[in-house]
Design an enzyme around this catalytic site. Structure first.
Site, PDB file in Angstrom:
ATOM      1  N   ARG A   1       3.533  -8.865   8.290  1.00 30.97           N
ATOM      2  CA  ARG A   1       3.339  -7.415   8.987  1.00 30.97           C
ATOM      3  C   ARG A   1       3.163  -7.928   9.785  1.00 30.97           C
ATOM      4  NH1 ARG A   1       0.369  -3.076   5.350  1.00 30.97           N
ATOM      5  NH2 ARG A   1      -1.659  -4.745   5.370  1.00 30.97           N
TER       6      ARG A   1
ATOM      7  N   ARG B   1     -10.017   5.494  -3.716  1.00 34.76           N
ATOM      8  CA  ARG B   1      -9.952   3.750  -3.528  1.00 34.76           C
ATOM      9  C   ARG B   1     -10.693   3.622  -5.400  1.00 34.76           C
ATOM     10  NH1 ARG B   1      -7.616   1.317   1.708  1.00 34.76           N
ATOM     11  NH2 ARG B   1      -6.991  -0.755   1.162  1.00 34.76           N
TER      12      ARG B   1
ATOM     13  N   ARG C   1      -7.066  -8.720  -3.195  1.00 35.92           N
ATOM     14  CA  ARG C   1      -6.466  -7.289  -2.543  1.00 35.92           C
ATOM     15  C   ARG C   1      -5.802  -6.516  -3.669  1.00 35.92           C
ATOM     16  NH1 ARG C   1      -4.502  -7.490   3.287  1.00 35.92           N
ATOM     17  NH2 ARG C   1      -4.261  -5.101   3.311  1.00 35.92           N
TER      18      ARG C   1
ATOM     19  N   ARG D   1      -3.019  -8.701  10.450  1.00 37.88           N
ATOM     20  CA  ARG D   1      -3.897  -8.576  10.483  1.00 37.88           C
ATOM     21  C   ARG D   1      -4.630  -9.746   9.922  1.00 37.88           C
ATOM     22  NH1 ARG D   1      -4.154  -3.194   6.246  1.00 37.88           N
ATOM     23  NH2 ARG D   1      -5.949  -4.100   5.611  1.00 37.88           N
TER      24      ARG D   1
ATOM     25  N   LYS E   1       2.331   2.893   2.022  1.00 39.98           N
ATOM     26  CA  LYS E   1       1.746   3.862   2.639  1.00 39.98           C
ATOM     27  C   LYS E   1       1.769   4.487   4.166  1.00 39.98           C
ATOM     28  CE  LYS E   1      -2.551   2.461   0.689  1.00 39.98           C
ATOM     29  NZ  LYS E   1      -2.139   0.820   0.553  1.00 39.98           N
TER      30      LYS E   1
END
Ligand code: AMP
Length: 218
Positions: free
Chosen positions: A127, A88, A171, A160, A13
């Site tokens: 990431r 969301r 998640r 993160r 995203k």
């Protein structure tokens, strides 16, 4: 043009949003970035938000809607916005329709990114993010020129806290139960564009963004 990015964590995203922001010259608003900024503050609100992010749970609707409502009052979103990570929940989607309607605006397009779970997990644990300009890298597929350093602004990249396998599993579950039903909400409104982001077909974020541009041009 007001665009929503739907999709589980790690489907691309943020990267698709960054490309679209440049190509369409509209603002990119990431609810996760807004919340991360608050969670770094030493305030009651900051601590509260941090407790949700840490577990990979959603921040309550009332607070989330208020934050986005305030952000959508800023000047840079006048020409349109890419909403990355909001809405969301169905309550957020309904609230967004109302907020936009009051301004004589609407949601024009909803991009729904999907990826196989094993690719999501692999992409998320590799990431790396720039704290300053928010550029997203990957230690396997999209390495910075110099290890650990942002190509664009030279800042030290970070991982993160919620980008661990355990937290991503939660998640993804939260996404399935609370956010996935929005596909139907936007399908009914005839606004949904589904894209499969996967190494299997070579359709990654860049190719997904190209498909979106093609659709908008038509
Ligand atoms: P993201 O960067 O989009 O993965 O978001 C990081 C975290 O911020 C999420 O796991 C949630 O805790 C919180 N968050 C971001 N957007 C929302 C939203 N629309 N509603 C509730 N919580 C959110």
């Amino acid at each position: 043009m007001n665009i929503i990015m739907l999709g589980a964590p790690g489907t691309g995203k943020g990267t698709v949003s960054s490309i679209l922001k440049e190509k369409l010259n509209i603002a990119h608003v990431s609810s996760g970035d807004i919340f991360r900024k608050f969670s770094n503050e030493d305030s009651e609100l900051g601590k509260e938000i941090k407790s949700y992010i840490e577990k990979g749970n959603l921040v309550p609707d009332e607070l989330t809607i208020k934050m986005i409502q305030e952000r959508l009052k800023e000047k840079d979103v006048e020409n349109g916005v890419i909403l990355d990570g909001f809405p969301r929940t169905e309550a957020q989607a309904i609230a967004l329709d109302k907020i936009l309607e009051e301004e004589g605006k609407k949601v024009d397009l909803v991009i729904d990114l999907n990826s196989p779970k094993e690719e999501i997990l692999d992409r998320i644990v590799t990431r790396r993010i720039c704290p300053k300009c928010k550029a997203v890298y990957n230690t396997k597929l999209n390495k910075p020129k110099q290890e650990g350093i942002c190509d664009i602004c030279g800042s030290q990249l970070y991982q993160r806290d919620d980008d661990t396998v355990e937290k991503v599993e939660n998640r993804i579950e939260v996404y399935k139960t609370q956010t996935k039903p929005l596909e139907e909400y936007y399908e009914k409104a005839n606004k949904l564009m589904k894209i499969e982001v996967t190494e299997k077909t070579g359709t990654m974020a860049k190719e997904a963004a190209e498909q979106v541009i093609e659709k908008i041009k038509k």
